[in-house]
Design an enzyme around this catalytic site. Structure first.
Site, short mmCIF file in Angstrom:
data_model
loop_
_atom_site.label_atom_id
_atom_site.label_comp_id
_atom_site.label_asym_id
_atom_site.label_seq_id
_atom_site.Cartn_x
_atom_site.Cartn_y
_atom_site.Cartn_z
N LYS A 168 1.05 -1.03 -0.24
CA LYS A 168 0.23 -0.15 -0.15
C LYS A 168 1.19 1.38 -0.02
CE LYS A 168 -0.25 0.48 5.35
NZ LYS A 168 -1.17 -0.22 6.13
N ARG B 135 -10.21 0.87 15.50
CA ARG B 135 -9.99 1.81 14.15
C ARG B 135 -10.49 1.25 12.98
NH1 ARG B 135 -4.47 2.13 11.78
NH2 ARG B 135 -4.56 0.15 10.52
N TYR C 162 14.34 31.31 2.79
CA TYR C 162 13.52 32.43 3.24
C TYR C 162 13.40 33.20 4.11
CZ TYR C 162 10.97 31.25 -1.16
OH TYR C 162 10.87 31.44 -2.70
N MET D 290 10.47 24.74 -1.41
CA MET D 290 9.83 23.95 -2.30
C MET D 290 10.03 22.68 -3.02
SD MET D 290 6.14 24.04 -4.72
CE MET D 290 5.31 24.72 -2.84
#
EC number: 5.1.1.1
Length: 822
Positions: free
Chosen positions: A492, A590, A718, A767
């Protein structure tokens, strides 16, 4: 090879049960999945803690294999083939290889050590092949199984052998020595690899030296501990009359003394003394490992009495050795298997098996250069290559080189070009699309240019996935299981960030029992990619039920509402015995049926024929935390109680499973019928003692885009969060938080590796970029940078960020290209 099967009966001390009195074999196999198995294959059915090849004999007989070495004859195979019955099939394989080795009499170089074996082997092949027809270990075939398979490839045309021997503990080298029987021994660098298999360094060296028991010459780097071990061996009469051919940077009594080494322009100038004469040598490397490996090669050339000019000429042409097969995304939905620096017959067989196990597209293409040093005549060689191509059901062959072009008529589907340049000139007309392409060529053909043409263009940040490590980790956890316990592997979240389809294909190749995904679209993607293994969907939404049925996925059912929704659709589609998995809540709270809903669950399922309970499962909450192990035991007891009630009331006998990765190690008595392996497959354990047995799978790499020097008082990034207190050299790396690098890892908290040195991340992670301090590192634009892998590990990063390794792995964006290699 052409050997009468009956001649092997006394060699293997085997009992013969056969159909025919005279069968000749010309191929040995241990892999039932190989498409190269045929009527003249001798198949050794190896049996170990992880697998038993006897289970696949019937299938092999159906495919035409007639001859087997076995420990027992399966009931459904009696009277159908020829069997040599032995006590231990691995020992029989080794005895067969030793018997076969003794049929030949020519110099054999045996290599052992902790590091450098494969590189020295490949370099010696390059250096000696102008004068010898060399047979060598393919790739890194140096294990108890790999060495026999390497030696069995010898044929009558070879006149020099170069074989690696790798060991992980005591009493292993004695087997490999009998198979290789080296006349020349080379001991490469002794490092920390496999330290856990030995009491101390001395024991490890002693075990490795056993390879040279009957060698005429031993090449090694002179140092105190190796000299002591050699002296002890001579005293014990375990080494008899060998010439000890040593080299050293510090000990002038060595056969070859290195007076000086000086790095310049990516090269190293070496001044050495041999037989009271001083010589100079240049090699195209600067790192210490390459220098040591090159000196080992130098001593072998000196032993063979090569003149100085030849030594200098050949050694200055040494090259980096690619020791892996890489899987890359290609243009037009192609998949590329890059083996562009190697072209010999044995490694072609290995690459074709790898192609079959990793193909994403049904259509298969092989781009192949002329093959050198096969030991066969060209007529025989290309007949064998054509047969391999046919056996592996290759749809298209593109041959490059004058020799393969002249034998193109042997292939039913070949296009040929005289050179790589000719191929490139005609590239557009070849229409590559929707195919898996194996690129395999000798170095001189520069097939890296073909890889560049075919490879999908992405930015220079990549996540390298080591498929060998995945196989190793899988087998490590398999070894902990009971003999009849199945294994589900979780793929997964895009294979925990590592790549879903490619890993699923490898797991299918290893014949795991089940795959697990979180959502239906992940399972659909795997099924669309050709995965045939059963796939359980852990979190199916009711809207995905029609797609789950269409793609033959198997849903986890965890509530009465979900069960009724699925039953409704199942009845509408007139399904019968559709497999589902019932999830019980034993304390995780869960998902799952709680104890007070079991009676309603039983009432709903009773007499129902549209679905079948394939498995009953639950999920442990704290299997990795010793402080909560009693809670885990209470979960296991409740699971036993509730699952048994379901089975009794419904008259079913499904698979049961509750253990995850940590549970496999910590609760071996609760394996039931199956376990679920997750993060452990990817080389991460919560147990520090267990972690050392796992191998790193993923290495996130990038490059330096730019280097600049800023003065004291200037800032970086930044918010000006980094202020230089002195003149500082800053490098920019093209990876940022959009690629999955947490901003918390910036501002001096984290680091990357450049030239094997730590470089602190300075300023805020952007980013698409981050900046590092490389003031103390000699680096330049284009140099490689390691973000995580062996160092820093994802566990180290997770601990620093107060999170878990899962989050680090699964955060890596899919815009980061995955490169798979073996």
């Amino acid at each position: 090879m052409s050997i009468n099967l009956r001649n092997l009966i006394p060699v293997l001390e085997a009992e013969w049960i056969g159909l025919h009195t005279a069968i000749f074999v010309d191929h040995v196999s241990i892999d039932s999945r190989s498409l190269q198995n045929g009527s003249q294959t001798l198949f050794f059915a190896l049996s170990g803690v992880n697998n038993d090849a006897h289970l696949y004999i019937s299938e092999l007989i159906d495919k035409g294999v007639q001859s087997f070495v076995v420990q027992y004859v399966p009931d459904n195979c009696k009277g159908r083939a020829n069997f040599l019955i032995v006590k231990d099939t691995l020992k029989a394989l080794q005895e067969f290889a030793a018997y076969y080795r003794n049929l030949f009499d020519f110099p054999v170089i045996g290599l052992t050590g902790s590091n450098g074996k494969t590189i020295v082997k490949e370099w010696l092949n390059f250096l000696l092949s102008p004068d010898f027809n060399v047979i060598r270990s393919p790739k890194s075939y140096n294990s108890q199984v790999g060495v026999p398979l390497s030696v069995i490839a010898i044929n009558e045309k070879h006149n020099l052998g170069i074989f690696e021997a790798g060991i992980s503990t005591v009493n292993e080298m004695i087997n490999l020595e009998k198979i290789i029987k080296p006349t020349i021994g080379v001991l490469t660098n002794i490092g920390s690899a496999h330290d856990e298999g030995f009491l101390n360094l001395e024991q490890k060296i002693n075990e490795k030296l056993r390879l040279f028991k009957d060698s005429a010459l031993v090449v090694y780097q002179k140092n105190e501990i190796v000299d002591l071990c050699l002296a002890a061996f001579v005293k014990e009469n375990q080494l008899k009359g060998q010439v000890l051919f040593s080299w050293s940077f510090t000990d002038k009594s060595a056969t070859v003394f290195i007076l000086k080494k000086e790095s310049k322009n990516d090269k190293t100038q070496i001044e050495y003394q041999y037989k009271n004469e001083i010589f100079n040598l240049e090699i195209p490397f600067q790192d210490s490992a390459s220098i040591e490996n090159a000196i080992s090669c130098l001593l072998v050339l000196l032993y063979f009495k090569y003149d100085f000019a030849t030594i200098q000429n050949r050694m200055q042409m040494l090259y980096p050795v690619e020791m892996r097969l890489e899987v890359k995304n290609g243009i037009n939905n192609c998949s590329i298997i890059d083996d562009s620096y190697s072209s010999d017959f044995q490694s072609l067989k290995i690459a074709l098996d790898f192609l079959e196990s990793q193909k994403k597209n049904a259509s298969k293409t092989v781009i192949l250069s002329d093959i050198f040093q096969s030991g066969f005549s060209n007529e025989e060689l290309y007949s064998k290559v054509a047969q391999l191509i046919a056996d592996n059901k290759i749809n298209r062959v593109i041959g490059i080189g004058n020799t393969i072009s002249s034998f193109s008529d042997k292939f039913s589907n070949a296009v040929v070009f005289a050179s790589t340049a000719d191929f490139i000139a005609n590239f557009e007309s070849l229409n590559f699309a929707n195919e898996t392409i194996l690129i395999k060529g000798a170095r001189s053909f520069q097939f890296e240019e073909i890889v560049t043409l075919l490879e999908e263009k992405t930015h220079e940040t990549i996540l390298e996935i080591n498929l060998n490590s995945i196989s190793h980790n899988l087998n490590f956890f398999k070894s902990k299981l009971g003999s009849n316990v199945k294994m589900m592997v979780m793929v997964k979240a895009f294979g925990y960030g590592n790549g879903g389809l490619e890993i699923a294909k490898l797991l299918e190749h290893h014949k795991v029992d089940y795959l697990g995904v979180a959502f239906a679209d992940e399972g659909i993607s795997l099924k669309s990619g050709g995965i045939k293994l059963p796939i359980m969907v852990l979190n199916p939404e009711s809207t995905s039920f029609p797609s789950i049925i269409q793609y033959q996925l198997e849903p986890e059912i965890y509530s009465i509402k979900g069960l009724n929704a699925f039953l409704k659709i199942a009845r509408e589609k007139n399904l019968k015995d559709f497999p589902v998995h019932i999830k019980l809540d034993t304390g995780m709270h869960r998902l799952g049926f709680e104890e007070n809903t079991i009676d309603e669950l039983i009432a709903t399922l009773k007499g129902n024929s549209t679905i079948r309970i394939q498995s009953i499962l639950s999920h442990l909450a704290t299997s990795d935390d010793k402080d909560h192990f009693e809670f885990v035991r209470s979960q296991i007891r409740l699971f036993e109680k509730l699952s048994s009630k379901l089975m009794t009331e419904l008259g079913v006998n499904p698979i049961r499973h509750i253990l995850n990765t940590s549970g496999i190690s910590n609760f071996p008595d609760a394996q039931f019928n199956m376990v679920r392996l997750g993060i452990g497959l990817y080389g991460v354990s919560n147990d520090a003692a267990e972690q050392k047995f796992l191998e790193n799978v993923g290495t996130l790499k990038s490059i330096i885009s730019q280097v600049r020097t800023i003065p004291s008082g200037d800032s970086v990034g930044y918010g000006r969060r980094f202020m230089a207190t002195k003149e500082t050299k800053i490098a920019t790396i093209p990876i940022g938080y959009a690629d999955g690098i947490s901003r918390l890892w910036g501002n001096g908290v984290g680091y990357v590796i450049v030239k094997n040195q730590k470089a602190a991340i300075v300023g805020s992670v952007c980013m698409d970029m981050l900046m590092i301090d490389v003031s103390e590192i000699d680096c330049k634009e284009g140099d490689s940078v390691i973000i995580f892998g062996e160092n820093p590990t994802v566990t180290e990063i997770a601990n620093a960020l107060k999170t878990i390794p899962y989050e680090i792995l699964t955060s890596i964006s899919q815009r980061v290209k995955r490169v798979f290699f073996r």
